[in-house]
Design an enzyme around this catalytic site. Structure first.
Site, PDB file in Angstrom:
ATOM      1  N   ILE A   1      10.368  -8.480   0.856  1.00 42.77           N
ATOM      2  CA  ILE A   1      10.010  -7.038   1.530  1.00 42.77           C
ATOM      3  C   ILE A   1       8.375  -7.244   1.859  1.00 42.77           C
ATOM      4  O   ILE A   1       7.632  -7.221   0.582  1.00 42.77           O
ATOM      5  CB  ILE A   1      10.140  -5.767   0.946  1.00 42.77           C
TER       6      ILE A   1
ATOM      7  N   ILE B   1      14.619  -9.310  -4.962  1.00 38.00           N
ATOM      8  CA  ILE B   1      13.740  -8.621  -3.909  1.00 38.00           C
ATOM      9  C   ILE B   1      12.252  -8.758  -4.371  1.00 38.00           C
ATOM     10  O   ILE B   1      11.874  -7.851  -4.653  1.00 38.00           O
ATOM     11  CB  ILE B   1      14.167  -7.113  -3.635  1.00 38.00           C
ATOM     12  N   PRO B   2      11.697  -9.954  -3.984  1.00 41.69           N
ATOM     13  CA  PRO B   2      10.434 -10.083  -4.156  1.00 41.69           C
ATOM     14  C   PRO B   2       9.622  -9.138  -3.208  1.00 41.69           C
ATOM     15  O   PRO B   2      10.191  -9.092  -2.224  1.00 41.69           O
ATOM     16  CB  PRO B   2      10.158 -11.475  -3.838  1.00 41.69           C
ATOM     17  N   HIS B   3       8.714  -8.548  -3.391  1.00 37.31           N
ATOM     18  CA  HIS B   3       7.827  -7.790  -2.364  1.00 37.31           C
ATOM     19  C   HIS B   3       6.409  -7.218  -2.617  1.00 37.31           C
ATOM     20  O   HIS B   3       6.032  -7.426  -3.824  1.00 37.31           O
ATOM     21  CB  HIS B   3       8.725  -6.357  -2.372  1.00 37.31           C
ATOM     22  N   ALA B   4       5.641  -6.745  -1.788  1.00 38.48           N
ATOM     23  CA  ALA B   4       4.536  -6.609  -2.219  1.00 38.48           C
ATOM     24  C   ALA B   4       3.917  -5.600  -1.124  1.00 38.48           C
ATOM     25  O   ALA B   4       4.441  -5.885   0.014  1.00 38.48           O
ATOM     26  CB  ALA B   4       3.473  -7.649  -2.196  1.00 38.48           C
TER      27      ALA B   4
END
Lengths: 149, 489
Positions: free
Chosen positions: A100, A63-66
């Site tokens: 995300i 779940i890469p996210h920022a």
């Protein structure tokens, strides 16, 4: 409020040599939908987060996210990678990748939606359903169903 | 078994909630009750203090510091990264249960709330919570800076300050250090300690102000708070100026956040508009509205003291002592201190002794109070009480700031009374001092050291008794509740 995810934010045949490439593909979908204004800037934010601690979770999830200033609306891009992409989880590569994207100043109702999505990912039946969904529409519907409206 | 948990991660949008879900599932599967506080971006709903009090064990699955950890003091704690909470939730739950069973029953009776206070805090309790947040982030600076300076005095002698800052001491003239990298050669190892300690100390007020604003308005508060604190230092407004700057910065950011901007404009609001407007507003107010009157009051006080020179020495000592204890390194304290230094330069050594005695008393008296009546103080205050002994003994009045910043209305009168007693007695005993600093470590430069010590002991006792009396008398129901409810530091 626009939908968190739509069928055009889903890539059921996600490919990439590593997590950065895979993430870039998904980010491209977000940019094409006008949800990310600056792909490179957004990817830099995601990468900064990824470097603090890899976002891979056991059970085949990345779940890469920022939270990023380059995001216009809270969004989710989803990819299924049959060959698996390493997201740094201890038990191996991820085949379900969620990118995300949250705007820097996102209101808390958006954050609550993202929070409940994150909670869903723990459940094996949700993951199984995602793996078995026949097409992008079905995946989008499945995710929407499982989120509070 | 009843468990509580806190989860958090760097971004606060994904792992925090996954870990919460995983822990909840694992605990339920194992037949336990659990409540999880998610310290994430959706806003943390704080655990009810009553729930914490009833919990048998605590689980932290966090990659960033758990906020307000002291709420869980005394409970068996299992901690790990947020990923451990997600991937190995069952194992963490099991470990927590084992720890709870192993813990003696007596180990769990921490803060049981006097009244089961809900998460809604009254305005007084909220204010105290904000102040405590600022103090908690300031404490490491007080401890590190204060102890470094104290060690420098103990081993480097009273001249260490002059060696670093330049000037004349006991007839020897030292050159100021022009380039910090020369400090080891010019002032020696103890000079290095003194210099580092001084820098750490210079951050007390900015950090205090910045994190009071952080407590009020979250991350956006830090910039205007820190800048306001720096200006409080620059205009000599001391820690009271820092309190003002912090509260002001927090209030301004809170107000700016209320402005509803449309989606497109929201990013700009956060990144540019709020920082720009809040830093400017706080800076302007601190410089122009707060700074100027303080400078004027200082020069008025200085003139007033100069006019008092002829009065009874004991009365002068009493006044100077009360001033030393008033703002603990702030503008009033500075006026009294400089008056002592001025007297020293003109050959009157008794005033300096009174000033130093009064400046040593506030940390000592509060340190004593934390020992005598520990229950009146938070755990963090009791901890900083230990360092306060050394700081007080070294004439580092700032050692009392953590106590005063958290509870000014009760602590400041106590430090003023103690300072006044010490200052008056020091004058009455005709104690004298030939150095402008150094505390107990320059006892060799003190005339009538016996009388000087009696003055300090009496002042310490007075501060201690006064603080205990005020904290006991004023322990309103709100305070009693917030003591338990409030995530103190």
């Amino acid at each position: 409020m626009s939908d968190l995810i739509t069928a055009d934010l889903i890539d059921l045949d996600l490919r990439g040599a590593d997590r950065h490439e895979a993430t870039a593909v998904l980010a491209g979908l977000l940019a094409a939908a006008g949800r990310v204004t600056d792909v490179d800037g957004f990817l830099a934010d995601v990468r900064a987060r990824e470097e603090q601690m890899p976002t891979g979770i056991e059970g085949g999830i990345g779940i890469p996210h920022a939270r990023s200033a380059h995001v216009t609306a809270p969004s989710l891009a989803f990819g299924r990678a049959a060959q698996g992409i390493d997201f740094g989880a201890e038990d191996g590569p991820a085949d379900l990748v969620f990118l995300i994207a949250a705007p820097e100043g996102g209101g808390s109702e958006h954050m609550t939606i993202l929070a409940s999505l994150a909670r869903k990912l723990i459940h094996a039946d949700f993951k199984t359903a995602l793996r078995e969904a026949p097409d992008a529409e079905a995946v989008a519907a499945l995710i929407k169903q499982n989120l509070p409206s | 078994m009843k468990l509580v948990a806190v989860t958090s991660c760097p971004t606060g949008i994904a792992h925090t909630y996954m870990a919460a879900e995983a822990l909840e599932q694992a605990a339920i599967a194992a037949g336990h009750e659990i409540q999880v506080e998610t310290q994430g971006a959706a806003g943390a709903e704080a655990l009810d203090p009553a729930v914490i009090a009833a919990a048998d064990a605590v689980i932290f699955a966090a990659d960033v510091d758990v906020r307000d950890k002291d709420r869980f003091a005394g409970k068996p704690i299992v901690s790990g990264g947020v990923k451990r909470g997600i991937n190995h939730a069952a194992e963490m739950v099991e470990e927590a249960v084992e720890k709870a069973q192993a813990a003696p029953a007596s180990a769990a009776p921490t803060a049981v709330p006097a009244a089961p206070a809900g998460p809604k805090l009254g305005p007084g309790a909220k204010l105290r919570l904000w102040l405590m947040t600022g103090v908690s982030y300031m404490l490491p600076f007080v401890a590190a800076g204060g102890i470094l300076i104290a060690i420098a005095f103990v081993f480097g002698g009273a001249e260490i300050a002059t060696k670093v800052n330049g000037g004349e001491f006991e007839g020897v003239t030292y050159e100021a250090i022009a380039n910090p990298t020369d400090i080891l050669a010019q002032a020696g190892f103890w000079g290095v300690l003194f210099y580092i300690g001084g820098l750490a100390f210079s951050m007390l007020v900015p950090i205090l102000a910045g994190f009071i604003a952080f407590g009020m308005a979250d991350r956006m508060g830090i910039a205007p708070g820190v800048v306001g604190g720096l200006i409080a230092v620059a205009v000599g407004a001391g820690f009271l100026g820092g309190l003002v700057a912090g509260l002001l910065a927090g209030a301004i950011v809170m107000a700016l956040k209320l402005i509803k901007a449309n989606q497109a404009f929201q990013g700009i609001m956060r990144i540019v508009v709020i920082p720009l407007v809040s830093v400017f507003a706080v800076g302007f107010i601190m410089l122009v509205v707060v700074g100027k009157p303080i400078a004027e009051a200082q020069s008025w006080l200085t003139d007033w003291l100069a006019g008092l020179s002829g009065v009874n020495a004991v009365l002068l000592g009493l006044i100077l002592g009360a001033m030393m204890g008033f703002d603990l390194g702030g503008p009033v304290n500075k006026v009294a201190y400089l008056f002592g230094v001025g007297a020293l330069a003109s050959g009157d050594f008794t005033v300096m002794a009174a000033v130093m005695a009064a400046g040593m008393v506030p940390p000592l008296g509060l340190a004593l109070a934390t020992v005598v009546r520990g229950k009146l103080f938070t755990q963090a205050e009791r901890q900083s009480g230990k360092a306060a002994w050394l700081l007080g003994a070294s004439f580092i009045t700032e050692g009392a700031i953590p106590f005063a910043a958290a509870d000014p209305l009760r602590v400041i009168p106590s430090t003023m009374v103690g300072g006044a007693v010490a200052g008056a007695l020091s004058m009455a005993f005709d104690a004298s001092l030939r150095a402008p600093h150094g505390g107990i470590w320059v006892i060799g430069l003190i005339g009538n050291p016996g009388g000087f010590l009696i003055a300090i002991l009496a002042g310490t006792a007075a501060t201690c008794l006064c603080a205990i009396a005020l904290k006991t008398a004023w322990r309103s129901t709100a305070t009693a509740a917030d003591e338990a409810a409030m995530p103190v530091i």
